[in-house]
Design a protein around this motif. Structure first.
Motif, PDB file in Angstrom:
ATOM      1  N   GLY A  39       1.350  -1.174  -0.146  1.00  0.00           N
ATOM      2  CA  GLY A  39      -0.182   0.170  -0.011  1.00  0.00           C
ATOM      3  C   GLY A  39       0.828   1.328  -0.044  1.00  0.00           C
ATOM      4  O   GLY A  39       0.868   2.019  -0.845  1.00  0.00           O
ATOM      5  N   ALA A  40       1.418   1.543   0.533  1.00  0.00           N
ATOM      6  CA  ALA A  40       2.587   2.360   0.702  1.00  0.00           C
ATOM      7  C   ALA A  40       3.662   2.543  -0.262  1.00  0.00           C
ATOM      8  O   ALA A  40       4.424   3.738  -0.711  1.00  0.00           O
ATOM      9  N   ARG A  52       3.285   1.201  -3.398  1.00  0.00           N
ATOM     10  CA  ARG A  52       3.569   0.614  -5.525  1.00  0.00           C
ATOM     11  C   ARG A  52       1.795   1.729  -4.919  1.00  0.00           C
ATOM     12  O   ARG A  52       0.759   1.074  -5.805  1.00  0.00           O
ATOM     13  N   GLY A  53       1.006   2.025  -4.136  1.00  0.00           N
ATOM     14  CA  GLY A  53      -0.437   2.349  -3.811  1.00  0.00           C
ATOM     15  C   GLY A  53      -1.342   1.289  -3.637  1.00  0.00           C
ATOM     16  O   GLY A  53      -2.384   1.460  -4.669  1.00  0.00           O
ATOM     17  N   ASP A  54      -0.893   0.397  -4.101  1.00  0.00           N
ATOM     18  CA  ASP A  54      -2.148  -1.098  -4.306  1.00  0.00           C
ATOM     19  C   ASP A  54      -2.899  -1.182  -2.966  1.00  0.00           C
ATOM     20  O   ASP A  54      -2.438  -2.116  -2.226  1.00  0.00           O
ATOM     21  N   PHE A  94      -9.773   1.682  -0.516  1.00  0.00           N
ATOM     22  CA  PHE A  94      -9.778   1.827   0.263  1.00  0.00           C
ATOM     23  C   PHE A  94     -11.862   3.049   0.530  1.00  0.00           C
ATOM     24  O   PHE A  94     -12.081   3.109  -1.148  1.00  0.00           O
ATOM     25  N   THR A 126      -9.572   2.707  -5.514  1.00  0.00           N
ATOM     26  CA  THR A 126      -8.002   2.030  -5.118  1.00  0.00           C
ATOM     27  C   THR A 126      -7.057   3.542  -3.979  1.00  0.00           C
ATOM     28  O   THR A 126      -7.208   4.732  -4.198  1.00  0.00           O
ATOM     29  N   LEU A 127      -5.922   3.137  -3.664  1.00  0.00           N
ATOM     30  CA  LEU A 127      -5.058   4.332  -2.949  1.00  0.00           C
ATOM     31  C   LEU A 127      -4.011   4.293  -4.097  1.00  0.00           C
ATOM     32  O   LEU A 127      -3.016   5.804  -3.294  1.00  0.00           O
ATOM     33  N   SER A 128      -4.257   4.094  -5.078  1.00  0.00           N
ATOM     34  CA  SER A 128      -3.892   5.269  -6.083  1.00  0.00           C
ATOM     35  C   SER A 128      -4.057   6.579  -6.387  1.00  0.00           C
ATOM     36  O   SER A 128      -4.563   6.796  -7.843  1.00  0.00           O
ATOM     37  N   TYR A 129      -3.744   7.357  -5.756  1.00  0.00           N
ATOM     38  CA  TYR A 129      -4.992   8.681  -6.010  1.00  0.00           C
ATOM     39  C   TYR A 129      -3.816  10.018  -6.193  1.00  0.00           C
ATOM     40  O   TYR A 129      -4.468  10.977  -5.930  1.00  0.00           O
ATOM     41  N   ALA A 130      -2.739   9.818  -6.422  1.00  0.00           N
ATOM     42  CA  ALA A 130      -1.678  10.630  -6.733  1.00  0.00           C
ATOM     43  C   ALA A 130      -1.772  11.797  -7.825  1.00  0.00           C
ATOM     44  O   ALA A 130      -2.057  12.687  -7.491  1.00  0.00           O
ATOM     45  N   VAL A 131      -2.439  11.626  -8.816  1.00  0.00           N
ATOM     46  CA  VAL A 131      -3.092  11.834  -9.936  1.00  0.00           C
ATOM     47  C   VAL A 131      -4.432  12.990  -9.243  1.00  0.00           C
ATOM     48  O   VAL A 131      -4.536  14.469  -9.659  1.00  0.00           O
ATOM     49  N   MET A 189      -5.027  13.983  -6.710  1.00  0.00           N
ATOM     50  CA  MET A 189      -4.763  14.991  -5.772  1.00  0.00           C
ATOM     51  C   MET A 189      -3.520  16.148  -6.548  1.00  0.00           C
ATOM     52  O   MET A 189      -4.098  17.257  -6.225  1.00  0.00           O
TER      53      MET A 189
END
Lengths: 266, 266
Positions: B6-7, B9-11, B14, B131-136, B138
């Motif tokens: 999760g930390a 790879r944002g894998d 939530f 997914t936890l891959s929310y970089a875009v 944000m």
């Protein structure tokens, strides 16, 4: 902490580098790319000197490890703290990468969903930053494995070859004694590969011609050899694309692997 | 652990839900969507009963908090452990969401880079999974703030309205006494909004007509009111789009906020 925005939002950046027999490779190139990712993500990161010290510590803590994977990570920090979290982690390289170097990989072409001109016009999509939001990259690898392949080459919606989920695409041709090494255009929204950069420099010094895309899948099928290259796995020859066998060149793989090692000493 | 995928790879996946005066809202809808995200991501997650117990514990640990944000998280687990990590975290809601409910938001339309038909043909892109891959997501919010706005509505490359980075888009029209509430088509690759679902049900019971896109930006400019709706912030009226003021309806905002609260009791 569990409330770190790296863990809860994938809001951070990273680099993975390889240390061979205690010598970390391409440190400068990885730190340069980390700094570029940080700029795109608007993240303050520790100085290059701090990273270098942390890398040296990681190496010193793992004596007698032939291949050590060192990861550099920075997140936006614990929620509310307004301060990035940065750390380095290290562990011996697993067997998969080494096996794929010798045995090669079967790959699937998968649509990345983006067109090749997007990076320039949509900076908020973070193309060109190596972020922690890798869920799609991991899902693409799972999809490949569930469908009998080992890895993926992403294509753009307008039909261009982009990159692998964790690698850069390379192809080579040999015509009338002239060897040419080609990789997709960076401007198409892919990550600049540190291994590709190091290899291109060493290959040029060794007399290879260099080329930069745009590449379409047909170019891969017509090449004399195709590889996925990355810092940990190094050069993995592509054996087949979408179930169709393509040529593999042991000679070129051996030569380029040697050049990559030479080009990775910095 | 820092080596949790999760930390690094944002894998993971939530949900964020709101408890008001000790009563968690839309638990069933959030657990249903979490289960759907888990299926898309091929993740084993704890049972609904386990989550319900954890949510009850989080609420009990925060007595006298008027608005409590409860997050449910699942990651692919610590590297090598082959076992997901799941946890619940809770904290009082911050002031921003409450302020935006009353003051409204200025938004920018930003290209999400995807066309509206992608979800169906490219499951590896995980559209429809939270997914936890929310970089875009944000990065899009940072881009909006850096350009004088509060929030974003993403559009597709083929010109359709999609969703906000952390919200669903709603618009309303009132013609000849008939009130209609409209949201973009789910099939266009957006997340199914639990608040939109709850509100639509309550609004239909109250005599509203319901509509589902496709929506283009011009429909938002022609509407009698537009909102971003999400579980924590609830209904935030949109005051302007790309710097152009649009109508805000206090009456409809008040009515729909009441209906959303009613529809969120489950």
């Amino acid at each position: 902490m569990a409330t770190d925005l790296g863990a809860t939002r994938g809001d951070g950046i990273f680099e993975s580098l390889l240390a061979v027999d205690g010598v970390p490779r391409k440190v400068g190139a990885h730190l340069d790319r980390l700094a570029k990712s940080a700029r795109i993500m608007d993240l303050d990161i520790p100085s290059a000197e701090s990273w270098q010290r942390a890398i040296a510590t990681a190496v010193a803590e793992h004596p007698a490890v032939e291949e050590l994977v060192i990861k550099l990570l920075v997140t936006r920090g614990v929620e509310g703290a307004q301060r990035p979290t940065a750390w380095v982690q290290a562990e011996p390289a697993g067997p998969t990468g080494r096996r794929q170097r010798t045995e090669g990989v079967d790959i699937l072409l998968l649509d990345r969903g983006y067109d090749s001109n997007l990076a320039e016009r949509a900076p908020w999509l973070l193309l060109g930053a190596k972020t922690l939001s890798y869920a799609v990259n991991m899902a693409a690898l799972r999809y490949a494995k569930a469908n009998g392949a080992d890895d993926v080459i992403f294509t753009s919606t307008d039909g261009l070859v982009l990159e692998g989920p964790t690698s850069t695409v390379l192809m080579a041709t040999e015509r009338d004694g002239v060897k040419t090494l080609v990789t997709p255009l960076l401007e198409n929204g892919i990550l600049p590969g540190t291994s590709q950069g190091a290899l291109f420099k060493a290959a040029a010094d060794a007399g290879w011609q260099l080329g930069y895309g745009p590449l379409e899948p047909k170019h891969l099928f017509d090449a004399d050899a195709v590889w996925l290259v990355s810092s940990i796995r190094l050069l993995a020859p592509v054996k087949s694309i979408d179930g169709k066998a393509i040529p593999v060149s042991l000679t070129m793989t051996e030569e380029l692997t040697k050049l990559l090692a030479e080009g990775s000493r910095d």
